[in-house]
Design a protein around this motif. Structure first.
Motif, PDB file in Angstrom:
ATOM      1  N   GLY A  54      41.544   4.615  45.118  1.00  7.66           N
ATOM      2  CA  GLY A  54      40.739   5.781  45.452  1.00  7.66           C
ATOM      3  C   GLY A  54      39.769   6.084  44.328  1.00  7.66           C
ATOM      4  O   GLY A  54      40.170   6.131  43.162  1.00  7.66           O
ATOM      5  N   THR A  55      38.495   6.284  44.662  1.00  5.16           N
ATOM      6  CA  THR A  55      37.447   6.496  43.664  1.00  5.16           C
ATOM      7  C   THR A  55      36.704   7.790  43.956  1.00  5.16           C
ATOM      8  O   THR A  55      36.287   8.031  45.095  1.00  5.16           O
ATOM      9  CB  THR A  55      36.447   5.324  43.671  1.00  5.16           C
ATOM     10  OG1 THR A  55      37.163   4.088  43.494  1.00  5.16           O
ATOM     11  CG2 THR A  55      35.440   5.465  42.546  1.00  5.16           C
ATOM     12  N   PRO A  61      34.283  17.028  48.876  1.00  5.09           N
ATOM     13  CA  PRO A  61      35.520  17.809  48.749  1.00  5.09           C
ATOM     14  C   PRO A  61      36.728  16.888  48.645  1.00  5.09           C
ATOM     15  O   PRO A  61      36.587  15.657  48.649  1.00  5.09           O
ATOM     16  CB  PRO A  61      35.550  18.621  50.044  1.00  5.09           C
ATOM     17  CG  PRO A  61      34.843  17.745  51.033  1.00  5.09           C
ATOM     18  CD  PRO A  61      33.753  17.057  50.243  1.00  5.09           C
ATOM     19  N   ASN A  62      37.907  17.470  48.562  1.00  2.00           N
ATOM     20  CA  ASN A  62      39.125  16.664  48.539  1.00  2.00           C
ATOM     21  C   ASN A  62      39.141  15.705  49.724  1.00  2.00           C
ATOM     22  O   ASN A  62      38.872  16.098  50.860  1.00  2.00           O
ATOM     23  CB  ASN A  62      40.365  17.556  48.594  1.00  2.00           C
ATOM     24  CG  ASN A  62      40.540  18.382  47.335  1.00  2.00           C
ATOM     25  OD1 ASN A  62      39.790  18.238  46.368  1.00  2.00           O
ATOM     26  ND2 ASN A  62      41.528  19.262  47.340  1.00  2.00           N
ATOM     27  N   SER A  63      39.467  14.450  49.441  1.00  2.00           N
ATOM     28  CA  SER A  63      39.500  13.414  50.472  1.00  2.00           C
ATOM     29  C   SER A  63      40.932  12.923  50.640  1.00  2.00           C
ATOM     30  O   SER A  63      41.715  12.927  49.687  1.00  2.00           O
ATOM     31  CB  SER A  63      38.595  12.244  50.076  1.00  2.00           C
ATOM     32  OG  SER A  63      37.278  12.686  49.818  1.00  2.00           O
ATOM     33  N   VAL A 188      42.281  11.913  46.989  1.00  2.00           N
ATOM     34  CA  VAL A 188      41.314  11.798  45.898  1.00  2.00           C
ATOM     35  C   VAL A 188      40.677  13.178  45.760  1.00  2.00           C
ATOM     36  O   VAL A 188      39.994  13.645  46.667  1.00  2.00           O
ATOM     37  CB  VAL A 188      40.238  10.733  46.175  1.00  2.00           C
ATOM     38  CG1 VAL A 188      39.178  10.769  45.071  1.00  2.00           C
ATOM     39  CG2 VAL A 188      40.865   9.351  46.242  1.00  2.00           C
ATOM     40  N   HIS A 189      40.937  13.826  44.643  1.00  2.00           N
ATOM     41  CA  HIS A 189      40.501  15.203  44.450  1.00  2.00           C
ATOM     42  C   HIS A 189      38.987  15.267  44.295  1.00  2.00           C
ATOM     43  O   HIS A 189      38.368  14.384  43.703  1.00  2.00           O
ATOM     44  CB  HIS A 189      41.178  15.771  43.202  1.00  2.00           C
ATOM     45  CG  HIS A 189      41.270  17.264  43.190  1.00  2.00           C
ATOM     46  ND1 HIS A 189      40.187  18.072  42.916  1.00  2.00           N
ATOM     47  CD2 HIS A 189      42.319  18.100  43.419  1.00  2.00           C
ATOM     48  CE1 HIS A 189      40.566  19.331  42.972  1.00  2.00           C
ATOM     49  NE2 HIS A 189      41.848  19.385  43.283  1.00  2.00           N
ATOM     50  N   GLY A 190      38.393  16.329  44.836  1.00  2.00           N
ATOM     51  CA  GLY A 190      36.971  16.544  44.649  1.00  2.00           C
ATOM     52  C   GLY A 190      36.638  16.801  43.182  1.00  2.00           C
ATOM     53  O   GLY A 190      37.478  17.239  42.407  1.00  2.00           O
ATOM     54  N   ILE A 201      42.268   6.203  41.071  1.00  2.00           N
ATOM     55  CA  ILE A 201      43.718   6.206  41.168  1.00  2.00           C
ATOM     56  C   ILE A 201      44.121   5.049  42.065  1.00  2.00           C
ATOM     57  O   ILE A 201      43.423   4.725  43.033  1.00  2.00           O
ATOM     58  CB  ILE A 201      44.266   7.540  41.711  1.00  2.00           C
ATOM     59  CG1 ILE A 201      45.805   7.489  41.799  1.00  2.00           C
ATOM     60  CG2 ILE A 201      43.648   7.914  43.053  1.00  2.00           C
ATOM     61  CD1 ILE A 201      46.456   8.826  42.051  1.00  2.00           C
ATOM     62  N   ARG A 202      45.222   4.397  41.719  1.00  2.00           N
ATOM     63  CA  ARG A 202      45.710   3.237  42.476  1.00  2.00           C
ATOM     64  C   ARG A 202      47.120   3.504  42.980  1.00  2.00           C
ATOM     65  O   ARG A 202      47.942   4.094  42.256  1.00  2.00           O
ATOM     66  CB  ARG A 202      45.706   1.991  41.592  1.00  2.00           C
ATOM     67  CG  ARG A 202      44.308   1.566  41.162  1.00  2.00           C
ATOM     68  CD  ARG A 202      44.328   0.448  40.133  1.00  2.00           C
ATOM     69  NE  ARG A 202      42.976   0.036  39.798  1.00  2.00           N
ATOM     70  CZ  ARG A 202      42.311  -0.954  40.386  1.00  2.00           C
ATOM     71  NH1 ARG A 202      42.916  -1.679  41.324  1.00  2.00           N
ATOM     72  NH2 ARG A 202      41.076  -1.245  40.042  1.00  2.00           N
ATOM     73  N   TRP A 203      47.386   3.052  44.220  1.00  2.00           N
ATOM     74  CA  TRP A 203      48.715   3.162  44.816  1.00  2.00           C
ATOM     75  C   TRP A 203      49.173   1.781  45.287  1.00  2.00           C
ATOM     76  O   TRP A 203      48.370   0.970  45.757  1.00  2.00           O
ATOM     77  CB  TRP A 203      48.690   4.087  46.028  1.00  2.00           C
ATOM     78  CG  TRP A 203      48.344   5.517  45.753  1.00  2.00           C
ATOM     79  CD1 TRP A 203      49.184   6.515  45.362  1.00  2.00           C
ATOM     80  CD2 TRP A 203      47.063   6.147  45.923  1.00  2.00           C
ATOM     81  NE1 TRP A 203      48.512   7.707  45.259  1.00  2.00           N
ATOM     82  CE2 TRP A 203      47.204   7.519  45.590  1.00  2.00           C
ATOM     83  CE3 TRP A 203      45.798   5.685  46.314  1.00  2.00           C
ATOM     84  CZ2 TRP A 203      46.154   8.421  45.650  1.00  2.00           C
ATOM     85  CZ3 TRP A 203      44.745   6.576  46.369  1.00  2.00           C
ATOM     86  CH2 TRP A 203      44.920   7.928  46.038  1.00  2.00           C
TER      87      TRP A 203
END
Length: 451
Positions: A54-55, A61-63, A188-190, A201-203
């Protein structure tokens, strides 16, 4: 070579069969987003080396990358690695409905917080009730997060109980029944600053189990219970008991009296309410106190204010001296700060909500304050060494030490300066104040702490 390849293939098939037989199911196939969909913001989600990445994208906004399937009871495990300046989370039992904020994702969230605050593993209620379990309630869990490394999440939801672990360290224990099922989502936070664009962030290794579930053994961490007048097995094991079960007032009596007041207080629909008498202090039912006295304890209480109302939760009340108004004791202030004039009296706001009345001002944490007419969770902790804390909706807003030079100086310039040894009794009653305004209480719980 062919035999080796055949053996390797058989091994993979056997391992896959074993995993399936154990009840675990992979939520991510390592190749694409089959079984997932993106909601709300347009942050970038991609698949790289068997990982979901996630980038952040400026101005979005928050995704959320959301599972198409909903889950109720389950155990979820996954790993994540996050940029040190990025906030994120994993939604669970969450929803997106057109009638709620135009489809905004809302619900429980396993917090991912690499900041110095270190609340990773806490439980946040996205776009709904804010923090439910901040990690200040379990500070030992703040050491669980590993900066710049892969971290392992375990999330267990069974019935009304939700528990979290981070790298095998227990973090949060929540009891709540607002949303029994919903989707799982990767947030993914805004971002509000262009320079933060491109944070990642990686999951990976995302798997879920929905059958054969058994609760993990109780671990003794603090429990947040949002169900009114309910005492969970974990709370019982932790040493808590109810002082009001929604029906009976047997643990309470009128201040300076033998029995519970015959008027001025009402028990209805699981709620204990002091009725209005036009703002006249102790003019109707009067204060009520616990029959038992306490020295070191954790006292939890839910309270709800009406507009302009005033009340208080007092502790170390001895009833040793008769007072014209309310009985004397250290007081957790219950007040509508915006309307009641008492908020402007005292010094520097030390008569405002959750303050130590007329002595110490509560931290002005806006997020801790619920609108008038909504339920708040208050808590007073008195440790055996005389250190005291006030909490409001999961936020620690005051800490002090009874008998310290700083405490005695504050008493000396307060309205209590002429009360000998004020606030220093070795034990005392808990008190709910009748200040003449309608204020409601429920979920009154206590744990005595050993000296």
């Amino acid at each position: 070579m062919k035999k080796l390849m055949m053996l390797a293939g058989c091994s993979v098939l056997m391992l896959a069969a074993a995993a399936q037989g154990s009840g675990w199911k992979s939520l991510f196939n390592g190749k694409d987003f089959t079984g997932w969909k993106q909601l709300n913001g347009k942050a970038k989600y991609s698949v790289e080396n068997g990982e979901i990445v996630g980038t952040t994208v400026y101005g979005q906004p928050n995704s959320f990358m959301v599972t198409e399937q909903e889950y109720g009871d389950f155990v979820l495990e996954l790993e994540f690695k996050v940029d040190s300046t990025m906030n994120s989370g994993v939604q669970f039992r969450s929803e997106s409905k057109p009638e709620y904020n135009n489809g905004r994702v809302h619900g429980y969230q396993f917090e991912i917080d690499p900041s110095p605050r270190a609340w990773s593993g806490g439980i946040y209620d996205e776009a709904r009730r804010d923090w439910l379990y901040p990690l200040d309630l379990n500070p030992s869990a703040k050491k669980a997060f590993r900066q710049g490394r892969w971290n392992k999440i375990k999330l267990q939801c069974i019935g009304n109980t939700m528990r979290t672990w981070l790298n095998d360290i227990p973090c949060a224990y929540l009891v709540d029944d607002l949303t029994p099922k919903g989707f799982i989502a990767l947030q993914v936070h805004g971002i509000g600053n262009k320079k933060d664009e491109g944070r990642q962030i990686r999951w990976r290794n995302i798997r879920i189990r929905t059958t054969g579930l058994k609760p993990a053994p109780l671990d003794g961490i603090f429990v947040v219970n949002m169900i009114p007048n309910n005492l969970s097995e974990a709370e019982k094991k932790n040493g808590f008991r109810l002082l009001f079960d929604g029906k009976n007032t047997t643990d309470w009596r009128g201040a300076y009296k033998k029995d519970f007041p015959g008027k001025g207080w009402e028990v209805k629909d699981g709620v204990l309410t002091v009725l209005s008498s036009g703002g006249k202090e102790s003019a109707n039912g009067g204060d009520i106190v616990t029959r038992k006295q306490y020295s070191a304890f954790i006292f939890e209480f839910d309270f709800k204010l009406t507009r302009g109302a005033n009340s208080g939760v007092k502790y170390f009340v001895t009833e040793s001296e008769k007072n014209k108004g309310s009985a004397i004791g250290l007081e957790y202030q219950i007040l509508d700060d915006a309307v009641h004039p008492d908020a402007k009296l005292g010094r520097d706001g030390n008569r405002t909500l959750s303050s130590l009345y007329d002595l110490i001002t509560s931290k002005r944490e806006k997020r801790a304050r619920k609108p008038i007419g909504q339920w708040n969770k208050g808590m007073v902790i008195v440790y055996p060494d005389n250190k005291v804390e006030h909490w409001l909706n999961g936020w620690k807003v005051i800490e002090y030490e009874r008998g310290s030079p700083e405490f005695l100086k504050l008493v000396a310039i307060s309205k209590y300066k002429n009360w000998p040894n004020f606030g220093m009794a070795p034990e005392g009653h808990l008190l709910l104040q009748d200040h003449g305004n309608e204020v409601s209480y429920r979920s009154l719980k206590i744990k005595e702490l050993k000296k």
